[in-house]
Design a protein around this motif. Structure first.
Motif, PDB file in Angstrom:
ATOM      1  N   VAL A 273       6.220  11.594 -18.925  1.00 41.38           N
ATOM      2  CA  VAL A 273       6.385  11.438 -17.482  1.00 41.38           C
ATOM      3  C   VAL A 273       5.710  10.178 -16.948  1.00 41.38           C
ATOM      4  CG1 VAL A 273       5.734  12.457 -15.251  1.00 41.38           C
ATOM      5  CG2 VAL A 273       6.762  13.881 -17.025  1.00 41.38           C
ATOM      6  N   ASP A 274       4.496   9.860 -17.418  1.00 43.43           N
ATOM      7  CA  ASP A 274       3.804   8.702 -16.862  1.00 43.43           C
ATOM      8  C   ASP A 274       4.579   7.411 -17.129  1.00 43.43           C
ATOM      9  OD1 ASP A 274       3.307   8.990 -19.580  1.00 43.43           O
ATOM     10  OD2 ASP A 274       1.294   8.115 -19.471  1.00 43.43           O
ATOM     11  N   ARG A 275       5.234   7.299 -18.293  1.00 47.45           N
ATOM     12  CA  ARG A 275       6.031   6.111 -18.592  1.00 47.45           C
ATOM     13  C   ARG A 275       7.398   6.185 -17.934  1.00 47.45           C
ATOM     14  NH1 ARG A 275       5.527   6.145 -24.942  1.00 47.45           N
ATOM     15  NH2 ARG A 275       6.955   4.342 -24.849  1.00 47.45           N
ATOM     16  N   LEU A 276       7.923   7.391 -17.783  1.00 48.23           N
ATOM     17  CA  LEU A 276       9.208   7.580 -17.107  1.00 48.23           C
ATOM     18  C   LEU A 276       9.173   7.046 -15.681  1.00 48.23           C
ATOM     19  CD1 LEU A 276      12.058   9.028 -17.283  1.00 48.23           C
ATOM     20  CD2 LEU A 276      10.907  11.002 -16.253  1.00 48.23           C
ATOM     21  N   MET A 277       8.034   7.239 -15.008  1.00 51.87           N
ATOM     22  CA  MET A 277       7.927   6.850 -13.608  1.00 51.87           C
ATOM     23  C   MET A 277       8.155   5.345 -13.381  1.00 51.87           C
ATOM     24  SD  MET A 277       7.524   9.555 -11.849  1.00 51.87           S
ATOM     25  CE  MET A 277       8.309  10.699 -12.971  1.00 51.87           C
ATOM     26  N   HIS A 278       7.857   4.528 -14.395  1.00 50.05           N
ATOM     27  CA  HIS A 278       8.041   3.084 -14.236  1.00 50.05           C
ATOM     28  C   HIS A 278       9.505   2.716 -14.011  1.00 50.05           C
ATOM     29  CE1 HIS A 278       3.894   2.418 -15.124  1.00 50.05           C
ATOM     30  NE2 HIS A 278       3.981   2.780 -16.388  1.00 50.05           N
ATOM     31  N   TYR A 279      10.416   3.585 -14.421  1.00 46.70           N
ATOM     32  CA  TYR A 279      11.835   3.261 -14.306  1.00 46.70           C
ATOM     33  C   TYR A 279      12.367   3.455 -12.896  1.00 46.70           C
ATOM     34  CZ  TYR A 279      11.957   2.392 -19.249  1.00 46.70           C
ATOM     35  OH  TYR A 279      11.734   1.842 -20.495  1.00 46.70           O
ATOM     36  N   TYR A 280      11.549   4.035 -12.015  1.00 41.60           N
ATOM     37  CA  TYR A 280      11.890   4.005 -10.594  1.00 41.60           C
ATOM     38  C   TYR A 280      11.724   2.593 -10.032  1.00 41.60           C
ATOM     39  CZ  TYR A 280      12.195   9.090 -10.018  1.00 41.60           C
ATOM     40  OH  TYR A 280      12.570  10.414 -10.074  1.00 41.60           O
ATOM     41  N   GLY A 281      11.000   1.754 -10.740  1.00 38.81           N
ATOM     42  CA  GLY A 281      10.803   0.376 -10.311  1.00 38.81           C
ATOM     43  C   GLY A 281       9.335   0.040 -10.179  1.00 38.81           C
ATOM     44  N   ARG A 282       9.042  -1.200 -10.431  1.00 40.79           N
ATOM     45  CA  ARG A 282       7.687  -1.709 -10.257  1.00 40.79           C
ATOM     46  C   ARG A 282       7.675  -2.634  -9.050  1.00 40.79           C
ATOM     47  NH1 ARG A 282       5.912  -2.613 -16.681  1.00 40.79           N
ATOM     48  NH2 ARG A 282       5.387  -0.438 -17.053  1.00 40.79           N
ATOM     49  N   GLU A 283       7.770  -3.950  -9.276  1.00 44.35           N
ATOM     50  CA  GLU A 283       7.804  -4.869  -8.134  1.00 44.35           C
ATOM     51  C   GLU A 283       9.099  -4.702  -7.320  1.00 44.35           C
ATOM     52  OE1 GLU A 283       7.224  -5.831 -11.247  1.00 44.35           O
ATOM     53  OE2 GLU A 283       5.081  -6.293 -11.159  1.00 44.35           O
ATOM     54  N   ARG A 284      10.178  -4.319  -8.010  1.00 45.97           N
ATOM     55  CA  ARG A 284      11.470  -4.105  -7.354  1.00 45.97           C
ATOM     56  C   ARG A 284      11.977  -2.716  -7.714  1.00 45.97           C
ATOM     57  NH1 ARG A 284      14.670  -8.645 -10.268  1.00 45.97           N
ATOM     58  NH2 ARG A 284      16.450  -7.864  -9.055  1.00 45.97           N
ATOM     59  N   LEU A 305       5.502  25.740 -17.290  1.00 49.38           N
ATOM     60  CA  LEU A 305       6.459  25.252 -16.296  1.00 49.38           C
ATOM     61  C   LEU A 305       5.749  24.796 -15.023  1.00 49.38           C
ATOM     62  CD1 LEU A 305       9.316  27.888 -16.643  1.00 49.38           C
ATOM     63  CD2 LEU A 305       9.490  25.457 -17.171  1.00 49.38           C
ATOM     64  N   ALA A 306       4.828  25.608 -14.545  1.00 47.75           N
ATOM     65  CA  ALA A 306       4.118  25.256 -13.311  1.00 47.75           C
ATOM     66  C   ALA A 306       3.347  23.958 -13.470  1.00 47.75           C
ATOM     67  CB  ALA A 306       3.171  26.386 -12.919  1.00 47.75           C
ATOM     68  N   ALA A 307       2.675  23.794 -14.601  1.00 47.37           N
ATOM     69  CA  ALA A 307       1.905  22.570 -14.833  1.00 47.37           C
ATOM     70  C   ALA A 307       2.819  21.361 -14.904  1.00 47.37           C
ATOM     71  CB  ALA A 307       1.100  22.706 -16.126  1.00 47.37           C
ATOM     72  N   ALA A 308       3.966  21.502 -15.563  1.00 47.46           N
ATOM     73  CA  ALA A 308       4.892  20.386 -15.693  1.00 47.46           C
ATOM     74  C   ALA A 308       5.495  19.999 -14.351  1.00 47.46           C
ATOM     75  CB  ALA A 308       5.997  20.742 -16.684  1.00 47.46           C
ATOM     76  N   ILE A 309       5.893  20.994 -13.568  1.00 46.41           N
ATOM     77  CA  ILE A 309       6.479  20.707 -12.255  1.00 46.41           C
ATOM     78  C   ILE A 309       5.458  20.019 -11.355  1.00 46.41           C
ATOM     79  CG2 ILE A 309       7.429  21.759 -10.170  1.00 46.41           C
ATOM     80  CD1 ILE A 309       8.470  24.041 -12.062  1.00 46.41           C
ATOM     81  N   THR A 310       4.236  20.532 -11.346  1.00 49.54           N
ATOM     82  CA  THR A 310       3.185  19.960 -10.509  1.00 49.54           C
ATOM     83  C   THR A 310       2.867  18.531 -10.921  1.00 49.54           C
ATOM     84  OG1 THR A 310       2.225  22.166 -10.201  1.00 49.54           O
ATOM     85  CG2 THR A 310       0.824  20.280  -9.700  1.00 49.54           C
ATOM     86  N   PHE A 311       2.742  18.302 -12.224  1.00 45.55           N
ATOM     87  CA  PHE A 311       2.423  16.965 -12.719  1.00 45.55           C
ATOM     88  C   PHE A 311       3.537  15.977 -12.387  1.00 45.55           C
ATOM     89  CE2 PHE A 311       2.323  13.700 -16.095  1.00 45.55           C
ATOM     90  CZ  PHE A 311       1.036  13.206 -15.892  1.00 45.55           C
ATOM     91  N   TYR A 312       4.766  16.408 -12.581  1.00 42.66           N
ATOM     92  CA  TYR A 312       5.913  15.545 -12.290  1.00 42.66           C
ATOM     93  C   TYR A 312       5.975  15.192 -10.811  1.00 42.66           C
ATOM     94  CZ  TYR A 312      10.891  14.251 -11.905  1.00 42.66           C
ATOM     95  OH  TYR A 312      12.084  13.609 -11.626  1.00 42.66           O
ATOM     96  N   GLU A 313       5.823  16.187  -9.949  1.00 40.68           N
ATOM     97  CA  GLU A 313       5.860  15.938  -8.500  1.00 40.68           C
ATOM     98  C   GLU A 313       4.744  14.973  -8.081  1.00 40.68           C
ATOM     99  OE1 GLU A 313       7.615  16.766  -5.839  1.00 40.68           O
ATOM    100  OE2 GLU A 313       9.047  18.260  -6.539  1.00 40.68           O
ATOM    101  N   ALA A 314       3.557  15.151  -8.651  1.00 43.72           N
ATOM    102  CA  ALA A 314       2.429  14.290  -8.293  1.00 43.72           C
ATOM    103  C   ALA A 314       2.623  12.868  -8.811  1.00 43.72           C
ATOM    104  CB  ALA A 314       1.136  14.880  -8.834  1.00 43.72           C
ATOM    105  N   ALA A 315       3.331  12.717  -9.919  1.00 42.03           N
ATOM    106  CA  ALA A 315       3.510  11.402 -10.525  1.00 42.03           C
ATOM    107  C   ALA A 315       4.570  10.566  -9.834  1.00 42.03           C
ATOM    108  CB  ALA A 315       3.878  11.556 -12.001  1.00 42.03           C
ATOM    109  N   LEU A 316       5.457  11.187  -9.064  1.00 41.21           N
ATOM    110  CA  LEU A 316       6.554  10.453  -8.437  1.00 41.21           C
ATOM    111  C   LEU A 316       6.037   9.370  -7.501  1.00 41.21           C
ATOM    112  CD1 LEU A 316       8.894  13.458  -7.572  1.00 41.21           C
ATOM    113  CD2 LEU A 316       9.532  11.543  -9.048  1.00 41.21           C
ATOM    114  N   PRO A 317       6.630   8.172  -7.537  1.00 46.88           N
ATOM    115  CA  PRO A 317       6.260   7.150  -6.549  1.00 46.88           C
ATOM    116  C   PRO A 317       6.695   7.584  -5.158  1.00 46.88           C
ATOM    117  CG  PRO A 317       8.154   6.448  -7.851  1.00 46.88           C
ATOM    118  CD  PRO A 317       7.656   7.715  -8.476  1.00 46.88           C
ATOM    119  N   VAL A 318       6.197   6.897  -4.161  1.00 41.13           N
ATOM    120  CA  VAL A 318       6.420   7.306  -2.768  1.00 41.13           C
ATOM    121  C   VAL A 318       7.899   7.497  -2.463  1.00 41.13           C
ATOM    122  CG1 VAL A 318       6.159   6.608  -0.373  1.00 41.13           C
ATOM    123  CG2 VAL A 318       4.274   6.251  -1.978  1.00 41.13           C
TER     124      VAL A 318
END
Length: 533
Positions: A273-284, A305-318
């Protein structure tokens, strides 16, 4: 929020060879899909993702593209595609295509030119390297289908790189002419009216420029498949790939900016998940939806499941919008992984989490993986590493429409066998059954359309208790409770004060008990959706 169509829709993946055959050759096609559009509307999905339909030798069933701007004759032609697109749009359905930018077929004219001579103008459109000092491959990289990722070419005396089959040489995305040509492919389909792309193996598209060896995988064990023997540190997920994704996003966004309709890009990315989030974009901005495959792989218990959902939601960029996937054309079906009872519970989870869900064709019928005899194997993954259960044929079998011969899929023998219980597990039969999983999916999709809290509302965990997962979906004054029993025994769950007196909107058990003295009584393998107030 003002939601865009790709944020509120449910995406339905079609494997075109297996959906509906219109010309009785045993292979599904575009006219077949068009014949079944009313089924998809009635099911309640709003977007269709079609796996590759481009001209191809079909060594990897369309993921070896020989022409990006045409249709393979086994599926029809461009006129058939235009008609499908028109009919889908007329019904309010969006069409997404599978875009395969990492590699082509070795029969693509670009590669034919590239391998013709070292000084050919398209030589550097692909990745060519001299042999190592010992005459072997340039490095230790392994193909995802097993064996070296380098293929010796006698014609020009060099190796070319292929992340998958040797018949699928990788494009050199560091070459500006490759980028320009592939961006033109996107425009070709966008100009035709396509609503978006699922981008195949996006994280593979750039490789480390100096091609160092990949390190060994300390967690490798026999049976995992040879590709896992090494960590793909230098052959995938390179930082420069985000610039490519941003350029693709610019193209997609330009259509919405010109009032031509919002287009969406979905990236296939198997990363933590932490590396997946970069594909939402960095500078652009990057792709709109980097595919989130966690539900396919994780243990099926409430705390995980609860831990994964919570972690994913928290990791999402704005500005990042979530998405969830239960199955696809590469992985075992949900009914095989979890069983029929929990497949119903899983359907509630998929369609009530925050974000855009993707539904794989046939999962709404509870299809399981099909036993494929050795003589029937078609998938090159299984043929290259037999006996490891890595083949994908079991999840690509024909869609069963009714109890007639060949399940209404074709008048001819289907290209892959049907599942054993197709005479009862088919659309016509299950449509008549108010307790079928198909009926459940239709009710869930209708509820999702009717309740803004499910499509655009906030998400909050309420309770994790033994085998029970409970969460809230809320939008303005609408508050919903989703409770899932992930086990085989009943549970009595105390509801929060604000949820007492809730009314039942949906249950996977029609005759379920409801609240009792402020508690929720969940039967085994039951999921419910309640409306508070």
């Amino acid at each position: 929020m003002t939601a865009l169509w790709w944020q509120t829709c449910v995406i339905y993946q079609i494997y075109p060879r297996s959906f509906q055959d219109s010309n009785d050759d045993g292979i599904g096609d575009l006219k077949g899909i068009a014949q079944r559009l009313d089924y998809l509307v009635g099911l309640g999905v709003e977007a269709i993702w079609i796996s590759p339909i481009y001209p191809s030798p079909m060594v990897d069933f369309g993921y070896d593209v020989a022409d990006y701007c045409d249709i393979d004759p086994c599926f029809g032609n461009l006129a058939d595609f235009d008609d499908l697109l028109m009919q889908a749009h007329r019904r309010g359905l969006k069409i997404l295509l599978d875009f395969v930018p990492n590699h082509t077929s070795d029969q693509h004219p670009w590669f034919v030119e590239s391998r013709a001579a070292k000084d050919n103008q398209k030589r550097d459109w692909y990745i060519w390297r001299d042999a190592a000092a010992d005459g072997g491959p340039p490095n230790n990289w392994i193909s995802d289908f097993g064996g070296s990722a380098w293929q010796w070419d006698e014609i020009t005396g060099q190796y070319y790189y292929h992340a998958f089959l040797k018949e699928q040489p990788d494009l050199n995305w560091r070459h500006p002419d490759v980028q320009a040509a592939m961006f033109d492919v996107m425009r070709f389909w966008f100009d035709r009216g396509v609503d978006g792309f699922r981008i195949d193996v996006l994280w593979h598209m750039l490789k480390a420029a100096d091609f160092p060896d990949n390190p060994p995988n300390p967690d490798y064990r026999l049976g995992m498949g040879e590709m896992h023997r090494l960590l793909q540190r230098h052959s995938t997920d390179q930082p420069e790939v985000h610039g490519i994704a941003a350029a693709m996003r610019d193209i997609a966004d330009s259509y919405g900016a010109r009032g031509l309709g919002e287009r969406v890009l979905i990236g296939e990315i198997y990363l933590p998940v932490d590396r997946l989030m970069h594909y939402y974009g960095r500078e652009r901005p990057g792709v709109h939806l980097p595919f989130n495959f966690q539900l396919i792989d994780m243990p099926w218990d409430a705390r995980t499941l609860a831990a994964a959902i919570t972690f994913y939601e928290a990791a999402l960029p704005v500005a990042g919008w979530p998405n969830w996937v239960l199955g696809n054309h590469d992985r075992p079906r949900v009914a095989t992984r979890l069983g029929q009872a929990q497949a119903r519970v899983a359907s509630v989870l998929l369609l009530t989490l925050r974000g855009t869900p993707t539904l794989y064709y046939g999962d709404e019928l509870g299809l399981s993986d099909v036993m494929i005899e050795p003589s029937q194997v078609r998938d090159p993954r299984e043929l290259r590493e037999p006996g490891l259960a890595l083949g994908r044929d079991p999840v690509r079998t024909p869609m069963p429409w009714d109890g007639s011969d060949n399940a209404g899929f074709s008048a001819a023998r289907p290209w892959l066998p049907l599942h054993a219980d197709w005479r009862t597990r088919n659309v016509a039969r299950m449509t008549e059954d108010p307790r079928s999983i198909l009926t459940l999916y239709r009710r869930l999709l209708a509820l999702r359309r009717d309740c803004p809290a499910l499509s655009i509302g906030d998400f909050a965990l309420v309770n994790i208790e033994d085998e029970i997962l409970v969460y809230e979906r809320r939008h303005e004054s609408e508050r919903l409770v989703v409770a899932l029993n992930l086990g085989g025994r009943p549970h009595r769950l105390q509801l929060p004060d604000w949820a007492r007196g809730s009314r039942l909107l949906l249950s996977t058990h029609e005759d379920t008990a409801l609240a009792e003295h402020g508690a929720l009584l969940l039967r085994s393998h039951e999921a419910v959706v309640l409306a508070a107030g």
